[in-house]
Design a protein around this motif. Structure first.
Motif, short mmCIF file in Angstrom:
data_model
loop_
_atom_site.label_atom_id
_atom_site.label_comp_id
_atom_site.label_asym_id
_atom_site.label_seq_id
_atom_site.Cartn_x
_atom_site.Cartn_y
_atom_site.Cartn_z
N GLY A 73 0.79 -1.24 0.00
CA GLY A 73 0.00 0.00 0.00
C GLY A 73 0.81 1.28 0.00
N SER A 74 2.13 1.17 -0.19
CA SER A 74 2.98 2.37 -0.12
C SER A 74 2.59 3.41 -1.17
CB SER A 74 4.45 1.97 -0.27
OG SER A 74 4.88 1.22 0.83
N GLY A 75 2.27 2.96 -2.38
CA GLY A 75 1.89 3.90 -3.42
C GLY A 75 0.62 4.66 -3.07
N LEU A 76 -0.39 3.92 -2.59
CA LEU A 76 -1.63 4.57 -2.17
C LEU A 76 -1.39 5.48 -0.97
CD1 LEU A 76 -4.70 4.90 -2.39
CD2 LEU A 76 -4.93 2.86 -0.94
N GLY A 77 -0.56 5.01 -0.03
CA GLY A 77 -0.24 5.84 1.13
C GLY A 77 0.42 7.14 0.73
N ARG A 78 1.29 7.09 -0.29
CA ARG A 78 1.93 8.32 -0.76
C ARG A 78 0.90 9.30 -1.30
NH1 ARG A 78 3.17 10.15 -5.67
NH2 ARG A 78 2.71 8.16 -6.69
N ARG A 79 -0.05 8.80 -2.08
CA ARG A 79 -1.05 9.70 -2.65
C ARG A 79 -1.94 10.31 -1.58
NH1 ARG A 79 -0.71 5.73 -6.75
NH2 ARG A 79 -2.39 4.47 -5.85
N ALA A 88 -4.73 15.75 9.14
CA ALA A 88 -5.72 14.71 8.85
C ALA A 88 -5.05 13.36 8.63
CB ALA A 88 -6.54 15.10 7.61
N VAL A 89 -3.87 13.37 8.00
CA VAL A 89 -3.12 12.12 7.81
C VAL A 89 -2.68 11.55 9.15
CG1 VAL A 89 -1.08 11.08 6.75
CG2 VAL A 89 -2.33 12.88 5.54
N THR A 125 1.01 2.45 6.23
CA THR A 125 1.37 2.93 4.90
C THR A 125 1.59 4.43 4.86
OG1 THR A 125 -0.94 3.27 4.23
CG2 THR A 125 0.03 1.10 3.80
N LEU A 126 1.19 5.14 5.90
CA LEU A 126 1.16 6.60 5.86
C LEU A 126 2.33 7.31 6.55
CD1 LEU A 126 -2.66 7.01 6.56
CD2 LEU A 126 -1.50 7.40 4.38
N PRO A 127 2.94 6.79 7.62
CA PRO A 127 3.93 7.59 8.36
C PRO A 127 5.14 8.03 7.56
CG PRO A 127 3.16 5.78 9.72
CD PRO A 127 2.60 5.54 8.35
N GLN A 128 5.74 7.14 6.76
CA GLN A 128 6.94 7.52 6.03
C GLN A 128 6.64 8.60 4.98
OE1 GLN A 128 10.19 6.36 6.39
NE2 GLN A 128 9.68 5.08 8.14
N PRO A 129 5.59 8.45 4.13
CA PRO A 129 5.28 9.55 3.21
C PRO A 129 4.91 10.84 3.93
CG PRO A 129 4.22 7.53 2.48
CD PRO A 129 4.79 7.26 3.84
N ALA A 130 4.17 10.72 5.05
CA ALA A 130 3.80 11.92 5.81
C ALA A 130 5.04 12.60 6.38
CB ALA A 130 2.83 11.55 6.93
N ALA A 131 5.97 11.78 6.91
CA ALA A 131 7.20 12.35 7.45
C ALA A 131 8.02 13.01 6.36
CB ALA A 131 8.02 11.24 8.12
N GLY A 132 8.12 12.35 5.20
CA GLY A 132 8.87 12.96 4.10
C GLY A 132 8.26 14.28 3.66
N ASP A 347 14.65 15.85 -4.58
CA ASP A 347 14.51 17.14 -3.92
C ASP A 347 13.11 17.71 -4.15
OD1 ASP A 347 15.14 19.38 -2.51
OD2 ASP A 347 16.18 20.38 -4.16
N GLY A 348 12.44 18.07 -3.04
CA GLY A 348 11.12 18.65 -3.13
C GLY A 348 9.99 17.65 -3.27
N GLN A 349 10.29 16.34 -3.19
CA GLN A 349 9.27 15.30 -3.34
C GLN A 349 9.33 14.38 -2.12
OE1 GLN A 349 9.03 13.64 -7.50
NE2 GLN A 349 10.93 14.79 -7.75
#
Length: 423
Positions: A73-79, A88-89, A125-132, A347-349
């Motif tokens: 679910g990493s891809g969906l978590g990123r979106r 909210a995340v 699936t959400l903490p790493q994308p949210a942290a980034g 960078d920036g993503q």
């Protein structure tokens, strides 16, 4: 004719009177909450097997299901992490983690337990994308590695609460009460959610690239190389995680096979968790002094973890202690630095960088619990440990290959003498 180069996000100004670190606390709390279900069930494995009537193999499948859902679910978590407001995340992470723990407490069979951990996997699936995303928007560039080290330290801190509850609550009151008590942490973490606000993002500031002087070719080379390096580093993360996860999940079993008592091995595991947190924070702080060297440091730490794991396979108390120190200092310490390296590469993503690393880390984590148990039954603890060490070594070599690919592309680009090639 002009084309646009990959955009880089301009960091928004911080809200007046508040720096980035309170918000980092909210992000770290959510990351710890997301991992609490899987570590809670792992810490209470024996009473859960007895009360829910499941086997150790089924429990291993349940733990693997958590990590598999996270990786898939990493891809969906990123979106989701990129589109929703960050508070909210964080709110969603905490609520799902609490729900997973309560469902695990109510589980009376393998289906319920696996379902509970799959809910926890969705939260994770959400903490790493949210942290980034938060770090890219709020943390100054010269503190990037420290911030990602905090995120890595969250993984080291997550087992501490379940370990305490296993001894202080589960013994007198039962595993269900302990899991309900563990759910109090993600509920309390809700209080920090508002601190995760990052404010409105400023528009991207593109730069132009003139194809006539070779810059267009450089831009295409950069995109291709970035993708290949990302693939290699994500694969390296997965392979190295097999080693570190085996050492963490089966620490006591490996220790007792080396001649230590269960009590001593358990104490060493608790100390190892604290050391792992300190290593990740220290490495992050020091790495900010020379951020270009982060990938090399990650490679050395992965190698240290592989060598340390191999030493524990010799089955003596001395080699176990030495190997455990190397495995903790290296094999458990590189996650934050690798996230920082990928964030600099993208960078920036930030959300995308977190999703890439999450996919690698948790794919490796999904493979380990069940596979290590099966291999141990077939060839013994020492053989399984050596196989895990070899896998971690393969991760080290893959990480080094990514570094060489990027360096070679940079050298080739510099010979073109085009500013767009200098990345």
């Amino acid at each position: 004719m002009s084309t646009l180069s990959p955009a880089r996000t301009v960091r928004p100004a911080l809200p007046e009177g508040r720096g980035p670190w309170p918000g980092m606390g909210a992000v770290v709390a959510a990351a710890v909450a997301a991992m609490t279900p899987v570590f809670g069930v792992a810490a209470l494995a024996t009473p859960i097997e007895r009360d829910a009537g499941i086997s150790g193999t089924t429990l291993g499948l349940a733990l693997s299901a958590f990590f598999a859902v996270t990786a898939a679910g990493s891809g969906l978590g990123r979106r989701v992490a990129a589109r929703l407001p960050l508070p909210a995340v964080l709110l969603l992470i905490d609520l799902l983690a609490a729900a997973a723990l309560l469902l695990a407490a109510l589980a009376d069979g393998p289906v319920w337990l696996i379902g509970a951990l799959m809910v926890g996997g969705v939260a994770n699936t959400l903490p790493q994308p949210a942290a980034g995303r938060y770090i890219a928007a709020r943390v100054p560039g010269h503190r990037l590695s420290l911030a990602t080290g905090l995120v890595g330290a969250a993984l080291g801190a997550a087992p501490l609460l379940p370990g305490l509850l296993a001894g202080l609550v589960a013994v007198p009151y039962g595993q269900r009460t302990a899991l309900v008590a563990a759910a109090a942490f993600p509920v309390l973490a809700l209080a920090a959610v508002p601190l995760g606000r990052i404010g409105p993002a400023r528009p991207r500031t593109p730069s132009t690239t003139v194809t006539g002087d070779g810059r267009g070719a450089c831009d295409a080379d950069r995109r291709r190389t970035t993708f290949r390096v990302l693939l290699l580093w994500t694969l390296a993360a997965g392979l190295a995680t097999v080693g570190s996860n085996a050492a963490a999940s089966y620490f006591i079993q490996i220790g007792t096979a080396s001649g230590l008592s269960t009590a001593v091995a358990g104490l060493m595991q608790s100390l190892a968790g604290i050391v792992a947190i300190a290593v990740r924070l220290t490495a992050g702080g020091l790495a900010d002094r020379a951020p270009r060297h982060n990938p090399v440091v990650v490679t050395v730490m992965m190698l240290s973890g592989a060598l340390g794991l191999a030493l524990t396979a010799f089955g003596t108390p001395v080699t176990f202690v030495i190997g455990a120190v190397l495995a903790v200092a290296g094999g458990w310490g590189w996650t934050g630095l690798l996230l920082a390296s990928v964030m600099r590469l993208l960078d920036g993503q930030g959300a995308r960088a977190g999703a890439w690393m999450q996919a690698g880390l948790f794919t490796g984590a999904a493979v380990t619990p069940f596979t290590f148990g099966v291999v141990t039954g077939a060839i013994g603890v020492a053989g399984a440990v050596l196989l895990a060490a070899a896998t971690a070594l393969a991760g080290t070599l893959t990480m080094a290959t990514g570094i060489l690919l990027r360096s070679r592309t940079r050298v080739t680009a510099s010979r073109r003498r085009a500013p767009a090639c200098r990345w």
